[in-house]
Design a protein around this motif. Structure first.
Motif, PDB file in Angstrom:
ATOM      1  N   ILE A   1      -9.433  -9.044 -10.456  1.00 43.22           N
ATOM      2  CA  ILE A   1      -9.308  -8.146  -9.305  1.00 43.22           C
ATOM      3  C   ILE A   1      -8.128  -8.580  -8.438  1.00 43.22           C
ATOM      4  N   GLY A   2      -7.331  -7.602  -8.031  1.00 38.94           N
ATOM      5  CA  GLY A   2      -6.292  -7.820  -7.034  1.00 38.94           C
ATOM      6  C   GLY A   2      -6.520  -6.863  -5.876  1.00 38.94           C
ATOM      7  N   ILE A   3      -5.932  -7.142  -4.736  1.00 40.34           N
ATOM      8  CA  ILE A   3      -6.027  -6.249  -3.573  1.00 40.34           C
ATOM      9  C   ILE A   3      -4.624  -5.754  -3.245  1.00 40.34           C
ATOM     10  N   PHE A   4      -4.488  -4.438  -3.048  1.00 43.49           N
ATOM     11  CA  PHE A   4      -3.186  -3.903  -2.648  1.00 43.49           C
ATOM     12  C   PHE A   4      -3.297  -3.221  -1.284  1.00 43.49           C
ATOM     13  N   GLU A   5      -2.117  -2.949  -0.704  1.00 46.86           N
ATOM     14  CA  GLU A   5      -2.031  -2.375   0.653  1.00 46.86           C
ATOM     15  C   GLU A   5      -2.849  -3.202   1.641  1.00 46.86           C
ATOM     16  N   PHE A   6      -2.676  -4.518   1.566  1.00 41.92           N
ATOM     17  CA  PHE A   6      -3.387  -5.414   2.473  1.00 41.92           C
ATOM     18  C   PHE A   6      -2.969  -5.116   3.904  1.00 41.92           C
ATOM     19  N   ILE A   7      -3.959  -4.893   4.778  1.00 39.15           N
ATOM     20  CA  ILE A   7      -3.671  -4.515   6.159  1.00 39.15           C
ATOM     21  C   ILE A   7      -4.059  -5.592   7.155  1.00 39.15           C
ATOM     22  N   GLY A   8      -4.892  -6.551   6.743  1.00 39.96           N
ATOM     23  CA  GLY A   8      -5.193  -7.710   7.575  1.00 39.96           C
ATOM     24  C   GLY A   8      -5.671  -7.398   8.972  1.00 39.96           C
ATOM     25  N   GLU A   9      -6.569  -6.450   9.117  1.00 35.29           N
ATOM     26  CA  GLU A   9      -7.070  -6.101  10.445  1.00 35.29           C
ATOM     27  C   GLU A   9      -7.973  -7.208  10.975  1.00 35.29           C
TER      28      GLU A   9
END
Length: 267
Positions: free
Chosen positions: A189-197
Protein backbone atom coordinates in the motif's frame (compact mmCIF):
# COMPACT_ATOMS: atom_id res chain seq x y z
CA UNK A 1 -11.55 34.08 -33.80
CA UNK A 2 -12.64 31.94 -30.88
CA UNK A 3 -16.23 32.23 -29.80
CA UNK A 4 -16.98 32.73 -26.10
CA UNK A 5 -18.10 29.10 -25.88
CA UNK A 6 -14.84 27.90 -27.42
CA UNK A 7 -12.87 30.11 -25.07
CA UNK A 8 -14.59 28.63 -22.01
CA UNK A 9 -14.16 25.11 -23.38
CA UNK A 10 -10.44 25.66 -23.91
CA UNK A 11 -10.13 27.17 -20.43
CA UNK A 12 -11.83 24.14 -18.89
CA UNK A 13 -9.58 21.86 -20.92
CA UNK A 14 -6.40 23.66 -19.78
CA UNK A 15 -7.52 23.47 -16.13
CA UNK A 16 -8.27 19.76 -16.48
CA UNK A 17 -4.88 19.09 -18.02
CA UNK A 18 -3.20 21.03 -15.22
CA UNK A 19 -5.08 18.98 -12.60
CA UNK A 20 -4.33 15.54 -14.01
CA UNK A 21 -0.99 16.24 -15.70
CA UNK A 22 1.98 14.47 -14.09
CA UNK A 23 3.88 17.78 -14.22
CA UNK A 24 0.95 19.68 -12.66
CA UNK A 25 1.65 22.45 -15.19
CA UNK A 26 -0.13 23.13 -18.45
CA UNK A 27 0.07 26.13 -20.76
CA UNK A 28 -2.10 26.22 -23.85
CA UNK A 29 -1.93 28.55 -26.82
CA UNK A 30 -5.02 28.95 -28.95
CA UNK A 31 -3.25 27.95 -32.15
CA UNK A 32 -1.79 24.82 -30.49
CA UNK A 33 -4.91 23.70 -28.62
CA UNK A 34 -6.10 20.14 -28.96
CA UNK A 35 -9.67 19.51 -29.95
CA UNK A 36 -12.16 20.45 -27.26
CA UNK A 37 -15.27 18.30 -27.24
CA UNK A 38 -18.63 18.56 -25.58
CA UNK A 39 -19.93 16.12 -22.98
CA UNK A 40 -21.90 13.98 -25.42
CA UNK A 41 -18.86 13.43 -27.64
CA UNK A 42 -16.74 12.46 -24.64
CA UNK A 43 -19.49 10.17 -23.38
CA UNK A 44 -19.52 8.25 -26.65
CA UNK A 45 -15.73 7.96 -26.78
CA UNK A 46 -15.37 6.81 -23.16
CA UNK A 47 -18.25 4.32 -23.28
CA UNK A 48 -16.87 2.87 -26.51
CA UNK A 49 -13.39 2.62 -24.96
CA UNK A 50 -14.79 0.71 -21.96
CA UNK A 51 -16.72 -1.70 -24.19
CA UNK A 52 -13.73 -2.33 -26.49
CA UNK A 53 -10.92 -2.29 -23.87
CA UNK A 54 -9.24 0.74 -25.40
CA UNK A 55 -7.37 1.77 -22.24
CA UNK A 56 -3.64 1.09 -22.33
CA UNK A 57 -1.03 1.40 -19.59
CA UNK A 58 2.03 3.60 -19.78
CA UNK A 59 4.56 3.99 -16.95
CA UNK A 60 6.54 6.77 -15.28
CA UNK A 61 9.67 6.35 -13.21
CA UNK A 62 10.01 7.12 -9.51
CA UNK A 63 13.70 7.62 -8.74
CA UNK A 64 15.72 7.31 -5.55
CA UNK A 65 18.15 10.13 -6.31
CA UNK A 66 20.38 9.35 -3.33
CA UNK A 67 20.88 5.70 -4.24
CA UNK A 68 20.70 6.59 -7.95
CA UNK A 69 18.28 3.80 -8.77
CA UNK A 70 14.70 3.17 -9.82
CA UNK A 71 12.34 3.04 -6.83
CA UNK A 72 9.29 1.84 -8.77
CA UNK A 73 7.19 2.59 -11.84
CA UNK A 74 3.87 4.43 -11.80
CA UNK A 75 1.13 3.10 -14.06
CA UNK A 76 -0.92 5.70 -15.88
CA UNK A 77 -3.66 5.20 -18.46
CA UNK A 78 -4.05 6.31 -22.05
CA UNK A 79 -7.25 6.01 -24.07
CA UNK A 80 -6.15 4.70 -27.47
CA UNK A 81 -8.58 5.11 -30.36
CA UNK A 82 -6.19 3.71 -32.99
CA UNK A 83 -2.52 3.95 -33.95
CA UNK A 84 -3.00 7.56 -35.02
CA UNK A 85 -5.13 8.92 -32.20
CA UNK A 86 -5.08 8.66 -28.41
CA UNK A 87 -5.93 10.70 -25.31
CA UNK A 88 -3.83 11.03 -22.19
CA UNK A 89 -5.18 10.58 -18.66
CA UNK A 90 -5.07 14.36 -18.30
CA UNK A 91 -7.33 14.79 -21.32
CA UNK A 92 -10.06 12.19 -20.69
CA UNK A 93 -10.33 11.87 -16.90
CA UNK A 94 -11.80 15.31 -16.15
CA UNK A 95 -14.74 14.86 -18.56
CA UNK A 96 -15.09 11.27 -17.31
CA UNK A 97 -15.52 12.50 -13.75
CA UNK A 98 -18.02 15.14 -14.86
CA UNK A 99 -19.99 12.46 -16.70
CA UNK A 100 -19.72 10.06 -13.72
CA UNK A 101 -17.91 7.53 -15.89
CA UNK A 102 -14.65 7.29 -13.95
CA UNK A 103 -15.81 4.18 -12.07
CA UNK A 104 -16.57 2.41 -15.34
CA UNK A 105 -13.07 3.26 -16.53
CA UNK A 106 -11.41 1.90 -13.41
CA UNK A 107 -13.49 -1.27 -13.39
CA UNK A 108 -12.28 -1.85 -16.94
CA UNK A 109 -8.67 -0.91 -16.20
CA UNK A 110 -8.43 -3.16 -13.12
CA UNK A 111 -9.76 -6.10 -15.11
CA UNK A 112 -7.22 -5.44 -17.86
CA UNK A 113 -4.42 -5.26 -15.28
CA UNK A 114 -5.21 -8.60 -13.65
CA UNK A 115 -6.59 -10.60 -16.56
CA UNK A 116 -3.71 -9.58 -18.85
CA UNK A 117 -1.00 -9.51 -16.22
CA UNK A 118 1.70 -10.65 -18.65
CA UNK A 119 1.26 -7.57 -20.85
CA UNK A 120 4.54 -5.72 -21.33
CA UNK A 121 5.34 -4.79 -17.74
CA UNK A 122 8.10 -7.27 -16.98
CA UNK A 123 9.15 -8.30 -13.49
CA UNK A 124 9.64 -4.81 -12.01
CA UNK A 125 7.51 -3.03 -9.37
CA UNK A 126 4.52 -0.98 -10.49
CA UNK A 127 2.07 1.23 -8.63
CA UNK A 128 -1.51 2.06 -9.57
CA UNK A 129 -3.53 4.75 -7.84
CA UNK A 130 -7.21 4.15 -7.12
CA UNK A 131 -9.34 7.31 -6.88
CA UNK A 132 -11.70 8.03 -4.02
CA UNK A 133 -14.89 7.83 -6.08
CA UNK A 134 -13.94 4.33 -7.22
CA UNK A 135 -13.12 3.14 -3.69
CA UNK A 136 -16.39 4.55 -2.36
CA UNK A 137 -18.48 2.62 -4.90
CA UNK A 138 -20.30 -0.18 -3.07
CA UNK A 139 -19.42 -2.80 -5.70
CA UNK A 140 -15.67 -2.10 -5.79
CA UNK A 141 -14.59 -4.16 -2.79
CA UNK A 142 -16.45 -7.25 -3.98
CA UNK A 143 -15.18 -6.83 -7.55
CA UNK A 144 -11.59 -6.50 -6.37
CA UNK A 145 -11.94 -9.49 -4.05
CA UNK A 146 -13.07 -11.72 -6.92
CA UNK A 147 -10.34 -10.51 -9.26
CA UNK A 148 -7.60 -10.94 -6.68
CA UNK A 149 -8.77 -14.41 -5.70
CA UNK A 150 -8.67 -15.53 -9.32
CA UNK A 151 -5.76 -13.63 -10.81
CA UNK A 152 -3.42 -12.25 -8.10
CA UNK A 153 -1.17 -15.31 -8.28
CA UNK A 154 -0.65 -14.78 -12.03
CA UNK A 155 0.90 -11.31 -11.74
CA UNK A 156 4.36 -11.20 -13.28
CA UNK A 157 5.29 -8.04 -11.39
CA UNK A 158 5.18 -6.63 -7.88
CA UNK A 159 2.10 -4.41 -7.40
CA UNK A 160 1.60 -1.41 -5.13
CA UNK A 161 -1.90 0.04 -4.78
CA UNK A 162 -1.95 3.75 -3.99
CA UNK A 163 -4.85 5.09 -1.93
CA UNK A 164 -5.78 8.78 -1.53
CA UNK A 165 -4.88 10.32 1.81
CA UNK A 166 -8.21 12.13 2.04
CA UNK A 167 -10.18 8.88 1.77
CA UNK A 168 -7.97 7.17 4.34
CA UNK A 169 -8.60 9.96 6.84
CA UNK A 170 -12.35 10.01 6.21
CA UNK A 171 -13.20 6.32 6.18
CA UNK A 172 -10.88 4.32 8.45
CA UNK A 173 -13.28 1.33 8.54
CA UNK A 174 -13.41 0.79 4.78
CA UNK A 175 -9.73 1.44 4.33
CA UNK A 176 -8.79 -1.27 6.82
CA UNK A 177 -10.87 -3.76 4.85
CA UNK A 178 -9.09 -2.79 1.64
CA UNK A 179 -5.65 -2.98 3.23
CA UNK A 180 -6.37 -6.40 4.72
CA UNK A 181 -7.55 -7.54 1.28
CA UNK A 182 -4.44 -6.28 -0.51
CA UNK A 183 -2.02 -7.63 2.07
CA UNK A 184 -3.68 -11.05 1.80
CA UNK A 185 -2.34 -11.14 -1.76
CA UNK A 186 1.06 -9.59 -1.04
CA UNK A 187 0.11 -6.22 -2.55
CA UNK A 188 1.77 -3.26 -0.83
CA UNK A 189 0.00 0.00 0.00
CA UNK A 190 1.12 3.53 -0.82
CA UNK A 191 -0.60 6.84 -0.08
CA UNK A 192 -0.91 9.57 -2.71
CA UNK A 193 -2.04 13.22 -2.57
CA UNK A 194 -0.82 13.40 1.02
CA UNK A 195 -2.39 16.48 2.60
CA UNK A 196 -1.08 16.21 6.17
CA UNK A 197 -4.00 17.92 7.87
CA UNK A 198 -3.09 18.54 11.50
CA UNK A 199 -0.23 16.86 13.36
CA UNK A 200 -1.94 13.54 14.09
CA UNK A 201 -0.07 11.00 11.99
CA UNK A 202 -0.93 7.98 14.12
CA UNK A 203 -2.99 6.52 11.28
CA UNK A 204 0.23 6.13 9.28
CA UNK A 205 1.69 3.98 12.02
CA UNK A 206 -1.50 1.92 12.16
CA UNK A 207 -1.74 1.38 8.39
CA UNK A 208 1.99 1.24 7.61
CA UNK A 209 2.05 2.14 3.90
CA UNK A 210 5.45 1.66 2.27
CA UNK A 211 5.47 5.31 1.16
CA UNK A 212 3.49 8.52 1.06
CA UNK A 213 3.48 10.81 -1.96
CA UNK A 214 2.94 14.53 -1.65
CA UNK A 215 3.49 17.49 -3.94
CA UNK A 216 7.04 18.82 -3.68
CA UNK A 217 5.52 22.21 -2.83
CA UNK A 218 3.77 20.64 0.18
CA UNK A 219 6.99 19.28 1.69
CA UNK A 220 8.91 22.47 0.97
CA UNK A 221 6.35 24.73 2.68
CA UNK A 222 6.09 22.73 5.92
CA UNK A 223 7.62 24.26 9.02
CA UNK A 224 10.29 22.37 10.93
CA UNK A 225 7.88 21.24 13.66
CA UNK A 226 5.34 19.75 11.23
CA UNK A 227 7.98 17.95 9.19
CA UNK A 228 9.63 16.62 12.36
CA UNK A 229 6.28 15.30 13.63
CA UNK A 230 5.72 13.53 10.32
CA UNK A 231 9.23 12.08 10.26
CA UNK A 232 8.88 10.83 13.82
CA UNK A 233 6.28 8.39 12.49
CA UNK A 234 7.63 7.67 9.00
CA UNK A 235 11.22 7.07 10.07
CA UNK A 236 10.11 4.84 12.94
CA UNK A 237 8.11 2.44 10.77
CA UNK A 238 10.09 2.78 7.54
CA UNK A 239 7.71 4.87 5.39
CA UNK A 240 9.42 6.63 2.49
CA UNK A 241 8.53 10.24 1.66
CA UNK A 242 8.15 10.76 -2.10
CA UNK A 243 7.96 14.22 -3.66
CA UNK A 244 5.76 14.48 -6.75
CA UNK A 245 5.99 17.07 -9.51
CA UNK A 246 9.74 17.67 -9.34
CA UNK A 247 10.48 19.44 -12.63
CA UNK A 248 13.75 21.29 -12.07
CA UNK A 249 17.13 20.97 -10.37
CA UNK A 250 16.43 23.85 -7.98
CA UNK A 251 13.47 21.95 -6.47
CA UNK A 252 15.55 18.79 -6.31
CA UNK A 253 18.28 20.55 -4.33
CA UNK A 254 15.77 22.06 -1.90
CA UNK A 255 14.24 18.62 -1.28
CA UNK A 256 17.70 17.20 -0.58
CA UNK A 257 18.15 19.84 2.11
CA UNK A 258 15.15 18.41 4.01
CA UNK A 259 16.33 14.85 3.39
CA UNK A 260 13.78 13.86 0.75
CA UNK A 261 15.49 11.98 -2.05
CA UNK A 262 12.78 9.90 -3.73
CA UNK A 263 11.19 11.79 -6.58
CA UNK A 264 8.39 11.48 -9.10
CA UNK A 265 8.80 14.06 -11.84
CA UNK A 266 10.80 15.10 -14.87
CA UNK A 267 14.20 16.16 -13.57
Amino acid sequence: NNTIAELFSRSDNALALAKFNQEKIHLEKSEDAVEVMGKEAWKQIINSAVEQNKFHFISWNVIDAKAKKLAHNVLSINLVIDEHKSYSYAQFMAPAIQLKLSNSIYKNVIEILFKNSNMHLGDSTYSLRLPQEYLEDKSTYEDLSKLLKTYAHTLSFKLIIELPDKFIRQDRGSIKEYIELFKRYNIDIGIFEFIGEGDDYQYLQDLRPIYIKGESSYFLTQNIQSLSALRLITDTVGITLIAVGVTNIETLEKLKEIDIHTLQGYV
